[in-house]
Design an enzyme around this catalytic site. Structure first.
Site, short mmCIF file in Angstrom:
data_model
loop_
_atom_site.label_atom_id
_atom_site.label_comp_id
_atom_site.label_asym_id
_atom_site.label_seq_id
_atom_site.Cartn_x
_atom_site.Cartn_y
_atom_site.Cartn_z
N HIS A 308 3.93 -7.93 32.06
CA HIS A 308 4.42 -6.98 33.05
C HIS A 308 5.20 -5.89 32.33
CE1 HIS A 308 6.31 -5.38 36.65
NE2 HIS A 308 5.37 -6.02 37.33
N ASP A 367 0.44 -11.99 40.24
CA ASP A 367 -0.99 -12.18 40.51
C ASP A 367 -1.53 -13.49 39.99
OD1 ASP A 367 -1.45 -9.72 41.79
OD2 ASP A 367 -1.32 -8.70 39.88
N1 ACO Z 1 -3.03 -10.84 27.57
C1 ACO Z 1 -2.98 -10.66 26.22
N2 ACO Z 1 -2.18 -9.77 25.62
C2 ACO Z 1 -1.39 -9.01 26.39
C3 ACO Z 1 -1.37 -9.15 27.78
C4 ACO Z 1 -2.23 -10.10 28.37
N3 ACO Z 1 -2.28 -10.26 29.70
N4 ACO Z 1 -0.49 -8.27 28.32
C5 ACO Z 1 0.04 -7.62 27.28
N5 ACO Z 1 -0.49 -8.06 26.11
C6 ACO Z 1 -0.12 -7.63 24.77
C7 ACO Z 1 -0.71 -6.26 24.43
O1 ACO Z 1 -1.98 -6.41 23.82
C8 ACO Z 1 0.33 -5.72 23.50
O2 ACO Z 1 0.18 -6.35 22.25
P1 ACO Z 1 0.53 -5.55 20.86
O3 ACO Z 1 2.00 -5.26 20.96
O4 ACO Z 1 0.17 -6.51 19.79
O5 ACO Z 1 -0.32 -4.32 20.89
C9 ACO Z 1 1.65 -6.22 24.08
O6 ACO Z 1 1.31 -7.45 24.76
C10 ACO Z 1 2.30 -5.25 25.07
O7 ACO Z 1 1.34 -4.96 26.11
P2 ACO Z 1 1.14 -3.55 26.82
O8 ACO Z 1 -0.25 -3.46 27.34
O9 ACO Z 1 1.60 -2.47 25.92
O10 ACO Z 1 2.16 -3.69 28.00
P3 ACO Z 1 2.24 -2.72 29.25
O11 ACO Z 1 3.64 -2.78 29.70
O12 ACO Z 1 1.66 -1.39 28.97
O13 ACO Z 1 1.26 -3.39 30.32
C11 ACO Z 1 0.37 -4.93 31.87
C12 ACO Z 1 1.66 -4.31 31.26
C13 ACO Z 1 -0.61 -3.80 32.26
C14 ACO Z 1 0.73 -5.69 33.12
C15 ACO Z 1 -0.26 -5.84 30.81
O14 ACO Z 1 0.63 -6.89 30.48
C16 ACO Z 1 -1.60 -6.41 31.26
O15 ACO Z 1 -2.64 -5.77 31.06
N6 ACO Z 1 -1.60 -7.62 31.89
C17 ACO Z 1 -2.81 -8.16 32.46
C18 ACO Z 1 -3.11 -7.46 33.78
C19 ACO Z 1 -2.19 -7.92 34.91
O16 ACO Z 1 -1.94 -9.11 35.07
N7 ACO Z 1 -1.72 -6.93 35.68
C20 ACO Z 1 -0.86 -7.19 36.85
C21 ACO Z 1 0.51 -6.63 36.62
S1 ACO Z 1 1.58 -7.06 37.91
C22 ACO Z 1 1.19 -6.03 39.19
O17 ACO Z 1 0.68 -4.96 39.05
C23 ACO Z 1 1.43 -6.54 40.47
#
Ligand code: ACO
Length: 432
Positions: A308, A367
């Site tokens: 998140h 979620d």
């Molecule tokens: N699985 C694997 N790796 C992940 C995940 C995941 N679900 N989420 C983040 N990471 C990793 C990224 O690859 C990144 O790694 P790095 O630092 O080695 O490059 C690091 O964790 C940071 O992730 P970001 O994508 O930069 O985080 P951001 O804050 O931009 O995104 C998000 C947050 C979109 C929720 C992300 O965690 C994600 O894609 N999660 C899966 C989708 C999801 O569950 N979305 C629902 C969010 S809650 C809502 O909207 C109600």
């Protein structure tokens, strides 16, 4: 006492900025005059560290896993068992309704529960398999055609009336979309039923057959809607505020919010979670291999329902839903052998003890468990994000109102750092 200032030193010049402190939480440096006075902007891709408004609606401390609506911790919405409509009223008005206020708001919802019959005819030529979120956003936008009396809101009473109309009608629209997709006859709302029970009635009743709403399912749905009701400046709420800042009407602004919610990194993640769990189950993939894939940077796979932007701790809503899953699923069906629930629990266990997830502070989000609950209620997967939208609507409306009421509020218009060609000449076609 001198006013607190932040100082930026650039090219030997010192620029001072006021500090903005909220009632709690982060401290902000007010750079709003930076461009006007110094012709300089700030670079913050994805607005990851930019506060675009002052707000009094929802408070989140992502490090501590705190979520409060108008100051009330989200956990108290579980112990005190309010209904979704009370929570919606709280978000909209800033206070919990008295008995009279609650009754009057409920009456407004009942008065507005029907759709204009022509709204349904609008969908005559839309394929029945059309994505529900496309139909939902189109329907909300369409409400502006049928309720022009709400396009200009003169006072708080008109605002509460349009809010009730939207909150009531979105439920009727959602059920209509589902019935249409199945070729089932449309069921009219029943004014004698409460909000969630009425929705379940419109979704699952069969004409002339008695339909008993299960109290466990009704309670679980109420909980899901409350937990989704607002989440401060998330992608869809920020969209609603941005669209509203142009003085676009509430219907158009909320329709835009629905489009933003649709994406798989936002509300669409609950669909992705179920598809992921199903894929793991059907494909015979082990949760261990799934975690490996999620960590592999050469693999596009992400562990949906994890991570998140704001929470760097367990999402408090996920914690509540995880407990509700155990409780509610056990009362609805035999969960001892639910393969998807077992996979979800195992994935959570593995991720929470894996350094990749620990180091990046990736915890289950709302979620991760909501889909399992919705599935147990017979809500089809392609309707999951619609359910999220019904829950989130009061938050969008409250955010829109806060933006709308800003004295001297300006249109939201971010800047950019241009990285393209410098001035160049147009090349005639024969010279290209
Ligand atoms: N699985 C694997 N790796 C992940 C995940 C995941 N679900 N989420 C983040 N990471 C990793 C990224 O690859 C990144 O790694 P790095 O630092 O080695 O490059 C690091 O964790 C940071 O992730 P970001 O994508 O930069 O985080 P951001 O804050 O931009 O995104 C998000 C947050 C979109 C929720 C992300 O965690 C994600 O894609 N999660 C899966 C989708 C999801 O569950 N979305 C629902 C969010 S809650 C809502 O909207 C109600």
């Amino acid at each position: 006492m001198s006013e607190e200032k932040a100082v930026l030193s650039i090219g030997g010049k010192k620029i001072e900025f006021p500090i903005l402190r909220g009632t709690e939480g982060d401290v902000a440096i007010d750079i709003s005059k930076l461009y006007e006075e110094h012709r300089m902007t700030t670079y913050d891709p994805s607005l990851a560290n930019t506060a675009v408004c002052k707000s009094t609606i929802t408070y989140i401390d992502g490090e501590k896993g705190i979520l409060r609506y108008r100051g009330i911790p989200i956990e108290q919405f579980v112990t005190e068992k309010p209904n979704f409509i009370e929570a919606a009223y709280l978000l909209l008005s800033g206070h919990l309704p008295t008995r009279e206020e609650g009754e009057s708001f409920r009456q407004r919802l009942t008065n507005n529960e029907l759709l204009h019959e022509n709204m349904r005819h609008n969908f005559r030529n839309v394929p029945t398999a059309a994505p529900p979120m496309a139909q939902l956003s189109a329907s909300l936008s369409n409400l502006a055609c049928f309720h022009r009396e709400f396009l200009v809101l003169d006072d708080d009473d008109a605002f509460m009336e349009v809010s009730a109309a939207l909150i009531s009608k979105i439920r009727t629209i959602a059920a209509f979309i589902y019935r249409r997709s199945r070729g089932l006859p449309y069921i009219y709302p029943n004014p004698n039923l409460r909000y969630c029970a009425n929705f379940l009635h419109m979704m699952f009743s069969i004409p002339y057959a008695h339909y008993e709403v299960s109290p466990e399912v009704e309670d679980a749905l109420n909980l899901i809607f409350i937990l989704h009701a607002d989440h401060e400046q998330n992608c869809s709420a920020a969209t609603v505020r941005t669209v509203g800042s142009s003085r676009a009407n509430l219907f158009a602004s909320c329709a835009a919010g629905i489009c933003a919610l649709w994406g798989s990194l936002h509300g669409g993640a609950n669909v992705e979670v179920m598809q992921m769990l199903d894929g793991i189950h059907q494909g015979g993939i082990s949760p261990e291999d799934c975690i490996k894939m999620a960590k592999d940077k050469n693999d596009k796979f992400r562990l949906f329902g994890f991570g998140h932007r704001i929470y760097k701790n367990y999402d408090p809503r996920a914690k509540i839903l995880r407990d509700a899953c155990d409780r509610v699923l056990a009362s609805i069906k035999d969960t001892t052998n639910d393969p998807l629930l077992n996979i979800a629990r195992r994935l959570e266990e593995l991720a929470l003890s894996d350094s990749y997830f620990i180091d990046r502070k990736l915890y289950p989000n709302v979620d991760f468990y909501s889909g399992l609950l919705l599935r147990a209620m017979n809500i089809p997967t392609n309707m999951f994000t619609v359910m999220f939208a019904i829950g989130r609507l009061p938050g969008w409306i409250a955010q829109w109102k806060e933006q709308h009421d800003l004295v001297g509020g300006r249109i939201i218009r971010p800047r950019q750092v241009y990285m393209g060609e410098t001035e160049t000449n147009f090349t005639p076609i024969e010279e290209r």
